[in-house]
Write a protein that holds these residues in place. Structure first.
Motif, PDB file in Angstrom:
ATOM      1  N   LYS A 262       0.815  -1.219   0.000  1.00  0.00           N
ATOM      2  CA  LYS A 262       0.000   0.000   0.000  1.00  0.00           C
ATOM      3  C   LYS A 262       0.856   1.281   0.000  1.00  0.00           C
ATOM      4  CE  LYS A 262      -3.747  -2.471   0.246  1.00  0.00           C
ATOM      5  NZ  LYS A 262      -4.609  -2.648  -0.931  1.00  0.00           N
ATOM      6  N   SER A 263       1.971   1.266  -0.714  1.00  0.00           N
ATOM      7  CA  SER A 263       2.807   2.459  -0.812  1.00  0.00           C
ATOM      8  C   SER A 263       3.439   2.483  -2.200  1.00  0.00           C
ATOM      9  CB  SER A 263       3.888   2.459   0.267  1.00  0.00           C
ATOM     10  OG  SER A 263       4.573   3.684   0.265  1.00  0.00           O
ATOM     11  N   TYR A 264       3.529   3.676  -2.786  1.00  0.00           N
ATOM     12  CA  TYR A 264       3.937   3.778  -4.185  1.00  0.00           C
ATOM     13  C   TYR A 264       5.061   4.792  -4.379  1.00  0.00           C
ATOM     14  CZ  TYR A 264      -0.289   1.118  -5.123  1.00  0.00           C
ATOM     15  OH  TYR A 264      -1.256   0.149  -5.131  1.00  0.00           O
ATOM     16  N   ASN A 265       5.841   4.557  -5.428  1.00  0.00           N
ATOM     17  CA  ASN A 265       6.869   5.485  -5.881  1.00  0.00           C
ATOM     18  C   ASN A 265       6.521   5.980  -7.272  1.00  0.00           C
ATOM     19  OD1 ASN A 265       8.333   5.171  -3.552  1.00  0.00           O
ATOM     20  ND2 ASN A 265       9.828   3.758  -4.428  1.00  0.00           N
ATOM     21  N   MET A 266       7.023   7.167  -7.610  1.00  0.00           N
ATOM     22  CA  MET A 266       6.749   7.778  -8.910  1.00  0.00           C
ATOM     23  C   MET A 266       8.039   8.230  -9.568  1.00  0.00           C
ATOM     24  SD  MET A 266       6.829  10.968 -10.466  1.00  0.00           S
ATOM     25  CE  MET A 266       6.873  12.054  -9.059  1.00  0.00           C
ATOM     26  N   SER A 267       8.101   8.082 -10.890  1.00  0.00           N
ATOM     27  CA  SER A 267       9.223   8.600 -11.669  1.00  0.00           C
ATOM     28  C   SER A 267       8.679   9.244 -12.930  1.00  0.00           C
ATOM     29  CB  SER A 267      10.205   7.476 -12.022  1.00  0.00           C
ATOM     30  OG  SER A 267      11.247   7.963 -12.835  1.00  0.00           O
ATOM     31  N   SER A 268       9.145  10.463 -13.221  1.00  0.00           N
ATOM     32  CA  SER A 268       8.685  11.181 -14.406  1.00  0.00           C
ATOM     33  C   SER A 268       9.898  11.767 -15.125  1.00  0.00           C
ATOM     34  CB  SER A 268       7.723  12.305 -14.021  1.00  0.00           C
ATOM     35  OG  SER A 268       7.358  13.082 -15.155  1.00  0.00           O
ATOM     36  N   SER A 269       9.892  11.686 -16.471  1.00  0.00           N
ATOM     37  CA  SER A 269      11.027  12.166 -17.256  1.00  0.00           C
ATOM     38  C   SER A 269      10.593  13.248 -18.236  1.00  0.00           C
ATOM     39  CB  SER A 269      11.674  11.013 -18.034  1.00  0.00           C
ATOM     40  OG  SER A 269      12.165  10.025 -17.156  1.00  0.00           O
ATOM     41  N   VAL A 270      11.549  14.121 -18.563  1.00  0.00           N
ATOM     42  CA  VAL A 270      11.296  15.176 -19.534  1.00  0.00           C
ATOM     43  C   VAL A 270      12.605  15.465 -20.268  1.00  0.00           C
ATOM     44  CG1 VAL A 270      11.866  17.151 -18.048  1.00  0.00           C
ATOM     45  CG2 VAL A 270      10.132  17.413 -19.823  1.00  0.00           C
ATOM     46  N   THR A 271      12.491  15.880 -21.529  1.00  0.00           N
ATOM     47  CA  THR A 271      13.669  16.236 -22.323  1.00  0.00           C
ATOM     48  C   THR A 271      13.625  17.725 -22.639  1.00  0.00           C
ATOM     49  OG1 THR A 271      13.772  14.027 -23.309  1.00  0.00           O
ATOM     50  CG2 THR A 271      14.948  15.780 -24.452  1.00  0.00           C
ATOM     51  N   VAL A 272      14.746  18.401 -22.398  1.00  0.00           N
ATOM     52  CA  VAL A 272      14.827  19.853 -22.578  1.00  0.00           C
ATOM     53  C   VAL A 272      15.979  20.176 -23.527  1.00  0.00           C
ATOM     54  CG1 VAL A 272      15.241  22.061 -21.422  1.00  0.00           C
ATOM     55  CG2 VAL A 272      13.889  20.301 -20.281  1.00  0.00           C
ATOM     56  N   VAL A 273      15.723  21.055 -24.496  1.00  0.00           N
ATOM     57  CA  VAL A 273      16.780  21.563 -25.364  1.00  0.00           C
ATOM     58  C   VAL A 273      17.374  22.803 -24.703  1.00  0.00           C
ATOM     59  CG1 VAL A 273      17.360  22.468 -27.639  1.00  0.00           C
ATOM     60  CG2 VAL A 273      15.626  20.678 -27.424  1.00  0.00           C
ATOM     61  N   LEU A 274      18.654  22.732 -24.368  1.00  0.00           N
ATOM     62  CA  LEU A 274      19.302  23.830 -23.655  1.00  0.00           C
ATOM     63  C   LEU A 274      19.501  25.039 -24.564  1.00  0.00           C
ATOM     64  CD1 LEU A 274      22.055  21.921 -21.637  1.00  0.00           C
ATOM     65  CD2 LEU A 274      19.823  22.710 -20.837  1.00  0.00           C
ATOM     66  N   GLY A 275      19.450  26.220 -23.959  1.00  0.00           N
ATOM     67  CA  GLY A 275      19.675  27.460 -24.684  1.00  0.00           C
ATOM     68  C   GLY A 275      20.835  28.227 -24.079  1.00  0.00           C
ATOM     69  N   LYS A 276      21.426  29.113 -24.863  1.00  0.00           N
ATOM     70  CA  LYS A 276      22.581  29.898 -24.410  1.00  0.00           C
ATOM     71  C   LYS A 276      22.227  30.756 -23.199  1.00  0.00           C
ATOM     72  CE  LYS A 276      26.349  32.477 -26.575  1.00  0.00           C
ATOM     73  NZ  LYS A 276      26.815  33.107 -27.836  1.00  0.00           N
ATOM     74  N   GLY A 277      20.969  31.161 -23.114  1.00  0.00           N
ATOM     75  CA  GLY A 277      20.547  32.040 -22.027  1.00  0.00           C
ATOM     76  C   GLY A 277      19.938  31.324 -20.840  1.00  0.00           C
ATOM     77  N   ASP A 278      20.251  30.033 -20.663  1.00  0.00           N
ATOM     78  CA  ASP A 278      19.623  29.242 -19.598  1.00  0.00           C
ATOM     79  C   ASP A 278      20.390  29.241 -18.277  1.00  0.00           C
ATOM     80  OD1 ASP A 278      17.284  28.478 -20.818  1.00  0.00           O
ATOM     81  OD2 ASP A 278      18.149  26.662 -21.717  1.00  0.00           O
ATOM     82  N   VAL A 279      21.361  30.136 -18.120  1.00  0.00           N
ATOM     83  CA  VAL A 279      22.133  30.159 -16.872  1.00  0.00           C
ATOM     84  C   VAL A 279      21.216  30.392 -15.669  1.00  0.00           C
ATOM     85  CG1 VAL A 279      23.917  31.377 -15.571  1.00  0.00           C
ATOM     86  CG2 VAL A 279      24.249  30.906 -18.005  1.00  0.00           C
ATOM     87  N   PHE A 280      20.229  31.270 -15.827  1.00  0.00           N
ATOM     88  CA  PHE A 280      19.333  31.590 -14.711  1.00  0.00           C
ATOM     89  C   PHE A 280      18.022  30.797 -14.769  1.00  0.00           C
ATOM     90  CE2 PHE A 280      21.640  35.806 -15.060  1.00  0.00           C
ATOM     91  CZ  PHE A 280      22.487  35.531 -13.993  1.00  0.00           C
ATOM     92  N   SER A 281      17.868  29.912 -15.741  1.00  0.00           N
ATOM     93  CA  SER A 281      16.626  29.151 -15.876  1.00  0.00           C
ATOM     94  C   SER A 281      16.604  27.970 -14.909  1.00  0.00           C
ATOM     95  CB  SER A 281      16.462  28.638 -17.306  1.00  0.00           C
ATOM     96  OG  SER A 281      16.356  29.713 -18.220  1.00  0.00           O
ATOM     97  N   GLN A 282      15.406  27.526 -14.566  1.00  0.00           N
ATOM     98  CA  GLN A 282      15.270  26.350 -13.706  1.00  0.00           C
ATOM     99  C   GLN A 282      14.122  25.479 -14.181  1.00  0.00           C
ATOM    100  OE1 GLN A 282      14.217  27.140  -9.634  1.00  0.00           O
ATOM    101  NE2 GLN A 282      12.803  28.772 -10.151  1.00  0.00           N
ATOM    102  N   LEU A 283      14.261  24.192 -13.941  1.00  0.00           N
ATOM    103  CA  LEU A 283      13.182  23.234 -14.181  1.00  0.00           C
ATOM    104  C   LEU A 283      12.423  23.040 -12.876  1.00  0.00           C
ATOM    105  CD1 LEU A 283      14.659  20.353 -16.337  1.00  0.00           C
ATOM    106  CD2 LEU A 283      13.157  22.186 -17.066  1.00  0.00           C
ATOM    107  N   ILE A 284      11.108  22.927 -12.995  1.00  0.00           N
ATOM    108  CA  ILE A 284      10.260  22.697 -11.823  1.00  0.00           C
ATOM    109  C   ILE A 284       9.401  21.467 -12.084  1.00  0.00           C
ATOM    110  CG2 ILE A 284       8.479  23.654 -10.311  1.00  0.00           C
ATOM    111  CD1 ILE A 284       9.406  26.447 -11.251  1.00  0.00           C
ATOM    112  N   CYS A 285       9.482  20.504 -11.179  1.00  0.00           N
ATOM    113  CA  CYS A 285       8.619  19.322 -11.218  1.00  0.00           C
ATOM    114  C   CYS A 285       7.557  19.519 -10.139  1.00  0.00           C
ATOM    115  CB  CYS A 285       9.458  18.067 -10.955  1.00  0.00           C
ATOM    116  SG  CYS A 285       8.497  16.558 -10.758  1.00  0.00           S
ATOM    117  N   LYS A 286       6.296  19.673 -10.565  1.00  0.00           N
ATOM    118  CA  LYS A 286       5.212  19.980  -9.639  1.00  0.00           C
ATOM    119  C   LYS A 286       4.319  18.738  -9.495  1.00  0.00           C
ATOM    120  CE  LYS A 286       3.684  24.155  -9.725  1.00  0.00           C
ATOM    121  NZ  LYS A 286       2.973  25.418 -10.068  1.00  0.00           N
TER     122      LYS A 286
END
Length: 324
Positions: A172-196
């Motif tokens: 009665k207990s579960y784990n979750m895994s989710s994947s995503v692919t992102v194309v990086l950009g030159k201006g991504d120094v301040f960018s962040q990914l958020i998993c909600k």
């Protein structure tokens, strides 16, 4: 024993993991000798949770000790494995002195809400450059029930992802895994990914964050120029400037070569912020314009983040004072 009543009022109950569950049971009227027990499940797979001799777990206690009518129990620190149907059962002694069921309650179906752990976002072990596709993963565990919703964002922009993979971890207990692919950009120094992550056991979404600067590499451009006009008079000083710009991360080594031979190296230089979080660096080389250096090639060699060197060169031309 005709006027004996057993009252188990709760049909269904839902409790959050870690809280205390109270299961009510009262009896009325006269009855034959025999204990009152709490069982989890019914039939061959049932398990005794509480009886007169005590409980099967220190988490289970009587609400009213030594009462002959109130057999309510408390289960502390409820966990997902406590999910099931609980029965309050009155037994009676048979002729052979064996307990047999006399009355039982209708059963209380217990569900446990366990919220997921804080999501953790992980990325690749090596850096990648602008235009490259990079895979990221988000994990969370220990939740119940198994229905869970996952959304990905790059800063405030929603990005598409596949449905999360949910696997049973323990009873009665579960784990979750989710994947995503992102194309990086030159201006991504301040960018962040958020998993909600949204789950019925949590009143607000749970978030995991990943700074793209941890995986981004932007290689520098290199320019070499001289501050004096060329050709320069003999024995004058020529200043060459190497401008290294638009790189990330900041670890960079700049070396100067004269006709392929290293003459100067700067390892501990401090780059300054250039644009969008990228860095720049200027390195200068002063050369005395002696006659034997006429036509010499001076090269600025840049090694960034242990990558292949990038270089740019300039040639020193010398003119004598008596020459036109």
């Amino acid at each position: 024993s005709q006027d004996f009543k057993l009252h188990q009022p709760q049909n269904k109950m839902s409790v959050k993991a870690g809280d205390t569950l109270t299961l009510n049971c009262t009896v009325f009227g006269s009855s034959e000798p025999g204990p009152v027990k709490w069982l989890k499940g019914w039939g061959s797979g049932n398990r005794t949770i509480y009886e007169d001799t005590g409980s099967a777990s220190p988490r289970v206690t009587r609400a009213v000790n030594r009462s002959n009518t109130d057999f309510t129990i408390h289960i502390r620190d409820v966990q997902p494995e406590d999910v099931g149907t609980y029965y309050c059962v009155k037994f009676r002694k048979s002729v052979s002195d064996v307990n047999e069921v006399f009355r039982r309650g209708n059963g209380t179906e217990v569900s446990v809400l366990a919220k997921p752990s804080t999501p953790i976002v992980s990325g690749p072990s090596q850096r990648a450059g602008p235009g490259q596709s990079v895979a990221f993963n988000c994990t969370a565990g220990g939740f119940f029930p198994e229905n869970i919703d996952v959304k990905w964002f790059k800063d405030e922009t929603r990005i598409s992802s596949q449905l999360p993979q949910v696997t049973e971890w323990r009873e009665k207990s579960y784990n979750m895994s989710s994947s995503v692919t992102v194309v990086l950009g030159k201006g991504d120094v301040f960018s962040q990914l958020i998993c909600k992550v949204q789950h019925s056991a949590s009143p607000t979404p749970l978030q995991g964050r990943y700074q793209l600067s941890r995986v981004l590499r932007v290689s520098p451009s290199v320019d070499v120029n001289n501050e004096q006009k060329s050709p320069i008079e003999v024995n004058k000083t020529m200043k060459f400037t190497c401008h290294v710009k638009g790189f990330y991360p900041e670890n960079v080594t700049v070396s100067w070569l004269e006709n392929g031979v290293k003459i100067k190296e700067e390892k501990d230089s401090q780059p300054s912020v250039f644009h969008q979080g990228l860095f720049e660096l200027r390195s200068q080389l002063e050369v005395q314009a002696t006659e034997e250096k006429n036509g010499s090639m001076f090269t600025c060699l840049v090694v960034h983040d242990a990558q292949a060197p990038v270089n740019q060169s300039a040639i020193l031309w010398i003119v004598s004072p008596d020459q036109e």
